[in-house]
Design a protein around this motif. Structure first.
Motif, PDB file in Angstrom:
ATOM      1  N   PHE A  14       0.919  -1.384  -0.025  1.00 54.54           N
ATOM      2  CA  PHE A  14      -0.094   0.027  -0.129  1.00 54.54           C
ATOM      3  C   PHE A  14       0.776   1.364  -0.005  1.00 54.54           C
ATOM      4  O   PHE A  14       2.033   1.390   0.344  1.00 54.54           O
ATOM      5  CB  PHE A  14      -0.949  -0.095   0.962  1.00 54.54           C
ATOM      6  N   ALA A  15       0.533   2.329  -0.715  1.00 56.32           N
ATOM      7  CA  ALA A  15       1.036   3.446  -0.556  1.00 56.32           C
ATOM      8  C   ALA A  15      -0.008   4.818  -0.371  1.00 56.32           C
ATOM      9  O   ALA A  15      -1.171   4.728  -0.891  1.00 56.32           O
ATOM     10  CB  ALA A  15       1.813   3.705  -1.852  1.00 56.32           C
ATOM     11  N   PRO A  70       1.511   9.829 -22.346  1.00 56.56           N
ATOM     12  CA  PRO A  70       1.292   8.796 -21.182  1.00 56.56           C
ATOM     13  C   PRO A  70       2.240   7.506 -21.216  1.00 56.56           C
ATOM     14  O   PRO A  70       2.597   7.313 -20.137  1.00 56.56           O
ATOM     15  CB  PRO A  70      -0.034   7.920 -21.893  1.00 56.56           C
ATOM     16  N   GLN A  71       2.848   7.439 -22.304  1.00 60.65           N
ATOM     17  CA  GLN A  71       3.949   6.336 -22.152  1.00 60.65           C
ATOM     18  C   GLN A  71       5.123   6.666 -21.522  1.00 60.65           C
ATOM     19  O   GLN A  71       5.727   6.044 -20.793  1.00 60.65           O
ATOM     20  CB  GLN A  71       4.500   5.739 -23.774  1.00 60.65           C
ATOM     21  N   GLU A  72       5.634   8.094 -21.494  1.00 54.21           N
ATOM     22  CA  GLU A  72       6.774   8.580 -20.898  1.00 54.21           C
ATOM     23  C   GLU A  72       6.394   8.658 -19.408  1.00 54.21           C
ATOM     24  O   GLU A  72       7.347   8.328 -18.448  1.00 54.21           O
ATOM     25  CB  GLU A  72       6.836  10.067 -21.273  1.00 54.21           C
ATOM     26  N   LEU A  73       5.090   8.921 -18.737  1.00 48.64           N
ATOM     27  CA  LEU A  73       4.660   8.903 -17.610  1.00 48.64           C
ATOM     28  C   LEU A  73       4.813   7.354 -17.091  1.00 48.64           C
ATOM     29  O   LEU A  73       5.217   7.276 -15.894  1.00 48.64           O
ATOM     30  CB  LEU A  73       3.409   9.328 -17.418  1.00 48.64           C
ATOM     31  N   ILE A  74       4.460   6.499 -17.707  1.00 49.28           N
ATOM     32  CA  ILE A  74       4.471   4.950 -17.421  1.00 49.28           C
ATOM     33  C   ILE A  74       5.790   4.426 -17.159  1.00 49.28           C
ATOM     34  O   ILE A  74       6.302   3.802 -16.089  1.00 49.28           O
ATOM     35  CB  ILE A  74       3.925   4.193 -18.319  1.00 49.28           C
ATOM     36  N   GLU A  75       6.922   5.067 -17.868  1.00 46.68           N
ATOM     37  CA  GLU A  75       8.182   4.801 -17.641  1.00 46.68           C
ATOM     38  C   GLU A  75       8.850   5.481 -16.625  1.00 46.68           C
ATOM     39  O   GLU A  75       9.854   4.906 -16.035  1.00 46.68           O
ATOM     40  CB  GLU A  75       8.811   4.988 -19.023  1.00 46.68           C
ATOM     41  N   ARG A  76       8.701   6.900 -16.232  1.00 46.68           N
ATOM     42  CA  ARG A  76       9.072   7.510 -15.350  1.00 46.68           C
ATOM     43  C   ARG A  76       8.436   7.577 -14.002  1.00 46.68           C
ATOM     44  O   ARG A  76       9.259   7.830 -13.013  1.00 46.68           O
ATOM     45  CB  ARG A  76       9.625   8.904 -15.894  1.00 46.68           C
ATOM     46  N   PHE A  77       7.133   7.285 -13.964  1.00 51.73           N
ATOM     47  CA  PHE A  77       6.438   7.537 -12.532  1.00 51.73           C
ATOM     48  C   PHE A  77       6.899   6.326 -11.547  1.00 51.73           C
ATOM     49  O   PHE A  77       7.236   5.180 -11.951  1.00 51.73           O
ATOM     50  CB  PHE A  77       5.218   7.308 -12.892  1.00 51.73           C
ATOM     51  N   SER A  78       7.319   6.962 -10.494  1.00 52.15           N
ATOM     52  CA  SER A  78       7.469   5.900  -9.256  1.00 52.15           C
ATOM     53  C   SER A  78       6.784   6.555  -8.075  1.00 52.15           C
ATOM     54  O   SER A  78       6.930   7.618  -7.697  1.00 52.15           O
ATOM     55  CB  SER A  78       9.145   5.682  -9.022  1.00 52.15           C
ATOM     56  N   LEU A  79       6.543   5.501  -7.196  1.00 49.85           N
ATOM     57  CA  LEU A  79       5.878   5.919  -5.915  1.00 49.85           C
ATOM     58  C   LEU A  79       7.014   6.629  -5.030  1.00 49.85           C
ATOM     59  O   LEU A  79       6.604   7.418  -4.069  1.00 49.85           O
ATOM     60  CB  LEU A  79       5.310   4.788  -5.180  1.00 49.85           C
ATOM     61  N   GLU A  80       8.302   6.221  -5.243  1.00 49.18           N
ATOM     62  CA  GLU A  80       9.234   6.886  -4.359  1.00 49.18           C
ATOM     63  C   GLU A  80       9.590   8.213  -4.612  1.00 49.18           C
ATOM     64  O   GLU A  80      10.091   8.842  -3.734  1.00 49.18           O
ATOM     65  CB  GLU A  80      10.563   5.866  -4.793  1.00 49.18           C
ATOM     66  N   ALA A  81       9.045   8.499  -5.732  1.00 44.52           N
ATOM     67  CA  ALA A  81       9.134  10.338  -6.048  1.00 44.52           C
ATOM     68  C   ALA A  81       7.978  10.946  -5.468  1.00 44.52           C
ATOM     69  O   ALA A  81       7.779  12.218  -5.903  1.00 44.52           O
ATOM     70  CB  ALA A  81       9.593  10.168  -7.490  1.00 44.52           C
ATOM     71  N   VAL A  82       6.897  10.229  -5.023  1.00 40.76           N
ATOM     72  CA  VAL A  82       5.689  11.048  -4.695  1.00 40.76           C
ATOM     73  C   VAL A  82       6.027  11.859  -3.396  1.00 40.76           C
ATOM     74  O   VAL A  82       6.674  11.306  -2.425  1.00 40.76           O
ATOM     75  CB  VAL A  82       4.523  10.143  -4.249  1.00 40.76           C
ATOM     76  N   ASN A  83       5.620  13.104  -3.216  1.00 40.12           N
ATOM     77  CA  ASN A  83       5.769  13.980  -2.255  1.00 40.12           C
ATOM     78  C   ASN A  83       5.106  13.776  -1.072  1.00 40.12           C
ATOM     79  O   ASN A  83       3.957  13.070  -1.064  1.00 40.12           O
ATOM     80  CB  ASN A  83       5.662  15.270  -2.638  1.00 40.12           C
ATOM     81  N   HIS A  84       5.508  13.932   0.069  1.00 38.23           N
ATOM     82  CA  HIS A  84       4.531  13.732   1.431  1.00 38.23           C
ATOM     83  C   HIS A  84       3.627  14.913   1.723  1.00 38.23           C
ATOM     84  O   HIS A  84       2.673  14.589   2.433  1.00 38.23           O
ATOM     85  CB  HIS A  84       5.819  13.467   2.544  1.00 38.23           C
ATOM     86  N   SER A  85       3.952  15.914   1.129  1.00 42.28           N
ATOM     87  CA  SER A  85       3.227  17.049   1.622  1.00 42.28           C
ATOM     88  C   SER A  85       1.972  17.300   0.460  1.00 42.28           C
ATOM     89  O   SER A  85       2.117  16.545  -0.498  1.00 42.28           O
ATOM     90  CB  SER A  85       4.011  18.460   1.518  1.00 42.28           C
ATOM     91  N   ALA A  86       0.879  17.733   0.845  1.00 41.51           N
ATOM     92  CA  ALA A  86      -0.161  17.852   0.123  1.00 41.51           C
ATOM     93  C   ALA A  86       0.202  18.625  -1.130  1.00 41.51           C
ATOM     94  O   ALA A  86       0.901  19.791  -1.003  1.00 41.51           O
ATOM     95  CB  ALA A  86      -1.229  18.416   0.682  1.00 41.51           C
ATOM     96  N   ALA A  87      -0.516  18.515  -2.217  1.00 43.29           N
ATOM     97  CA  ALA A  87      -0.472  19.356  -3.517  1.00 43.29           C
ATOM     98  C   ALA A  87      -1.679  20.121  -3.755  1.00 43.29           C
ATOM     99  O   ALA A  87      -2.830  20.207  -3.235  1.00 43.29           O
ATOM    100  CB  ALA A  87      -0.434  18.056  -4.779  1.00 43.29           C
ATOM    101  N   LYS A  88      -1.344  21.499  -4.426  1.00 47.76           N
ATOM    102  CA  LYS A  88      -2.318  22.251  -4.467  1.00 47.76           C
ATOM    103  C   LYS A  88      -2.702  22.276  -6.064  1.00 47.76           C
ATOM    104  O   LYS A  88      -1.824  22.422  -6.929  1.00 47.76           O
ATOM    105  CB  LYS A  88      -1.916  23.874  -4.167  1.00 47.76           C
ATOM    106  N   PHE A  89      -4.014  22.376  -6.239  1.00 44.54           N
ATOM    107  CA  PHE A  89      -4.587  22.274  -7.731  1.00 44.54           C
ATOM    108  C   PHE A  89      -4.689  23.766  -8.210  1.00 44.54           C
ATOM    109  O   PHE A  89      -5.143  24.687  -7.587  1.00 44.54           O
ATOM    110  CB  PHE A  89      -6.053  21.804  -7.479  1.00 44.54           C
TER     111      PHE A  89
END
Length: 249
Positions: A14-15, A70-89
């Motif tokens: 889980f993440a 979309p393909q570039e996102l699939i290749e580069r996205f990782s949960l390790e790079a997700v920030n801990h702080s909330a994002a602003k829309f």
């Protein structure tokens, strides 16, 4: 996790994804701008543009890259790079990201995607519709903006603010320009820009003194597609007619 363990099954990993907040820091609700995913297609956002923007909410590629397929996102996205702080829309950023994806589309694909919005807005299914759409590919942030940007090709409606910026002395210049354009043997938009330059020089005025009133007379607007495209798509007869019928009233 305890249920998985009770049944002797290895639980999934889980993440935790950070919350999305409004620009003022308040928690985003379904009534806030951008919260309802179903509105994006109606407002002319591209799926790949929205996906790109949402991926950047709480995730960083660790460099300055912001536009991804979309393909570039699939290749580069990782949960390790997700920030801990909330994002602003930021809807302004969302529209900008979408614009970059619109600009990257092949012209034929852009016209194909924008065409339904134009027809729904009441524009005619004209032989020049796709070409007219192509003239604003770099000037819109969503497909829903296209109809109003090209409506002047089919029905001329003067913007009072644009008309007010045309100087009275420009009227005589426009009438002389109409005579000059009517005499042109070849009707090519790019060549006609050269004709306008020569015309301005002959009359002792700067190019802007000819280009701006001509644009307002032909489009009713103070900005828009390149004037060469406007000349080409309107054709000689309609171009001359609009210039001759222009007034400051």
């Amino acid at each position: 996790i305890q249920l998985f363990e009770a049944f002797g099954v290895t639980p999934p990993v889980f993440a935790h994804m950070p919350l999305i907040l409004n620009q003022d820091g308040s928690k985003m609700s379904k009534r806030d701008v951008g919260a309802a995913l179903g509105t994006y297609p109606e407002e002319g956002f591209l799926p790949e543009g929205v996906m790109n923007f949402l991926a950047l909410l709480g995730w960083s590629p660790k460099d300055d890259t912001e536009i991804f397929s979309p393909q570039e996102l699939i290749e580069r996205f990782s949960l390790e790079a997700v920030n801990h702080s909330a994002a602003k829309f930021d809807i302004t950023k969302c529209r900008w990201v979408n614009q970059q994806h619109i600009i990257a589309l092949p012209a034929e694909e852009f016209a194909l995607r924008a065409r339904p919005f134009c027809l729904k807005a009441g524009l005619p299914d004209s032989p020049i519709l796709d070409a007219a759409i192509a003239t604003v590919q770099t000037k819109v942030q969503t497909l829903a903006e296209v109809p109003d940007k090209i409506r002047f090709f089919f029905e001329l409606d003067m913007d009072p603010e644009a008309v007010s910026k045309v100087q009275p002395e420009a009227l005589e210049l426009l009438f002389k320009l109409a005579d000059r354009l009517e005499q042109e043997t070849e009707w090519d938009g790019h060549e006609l820009i050269s004709v306008l330059k020569a015309f301005a020089k002959e009359n002792g005025v700067k190019m802007g003194a000819v280009m701006f009133p001509a644009r307002v007379a032909l489009t009713g607007l103070s900005g828009g597609p390149d004037l060469s495209s406007v000349f080409s798509l309107l054709g000689r007869e309609e171009t001359v007619r609009r210039i001759r019928s222009f007034s400051l009233d």
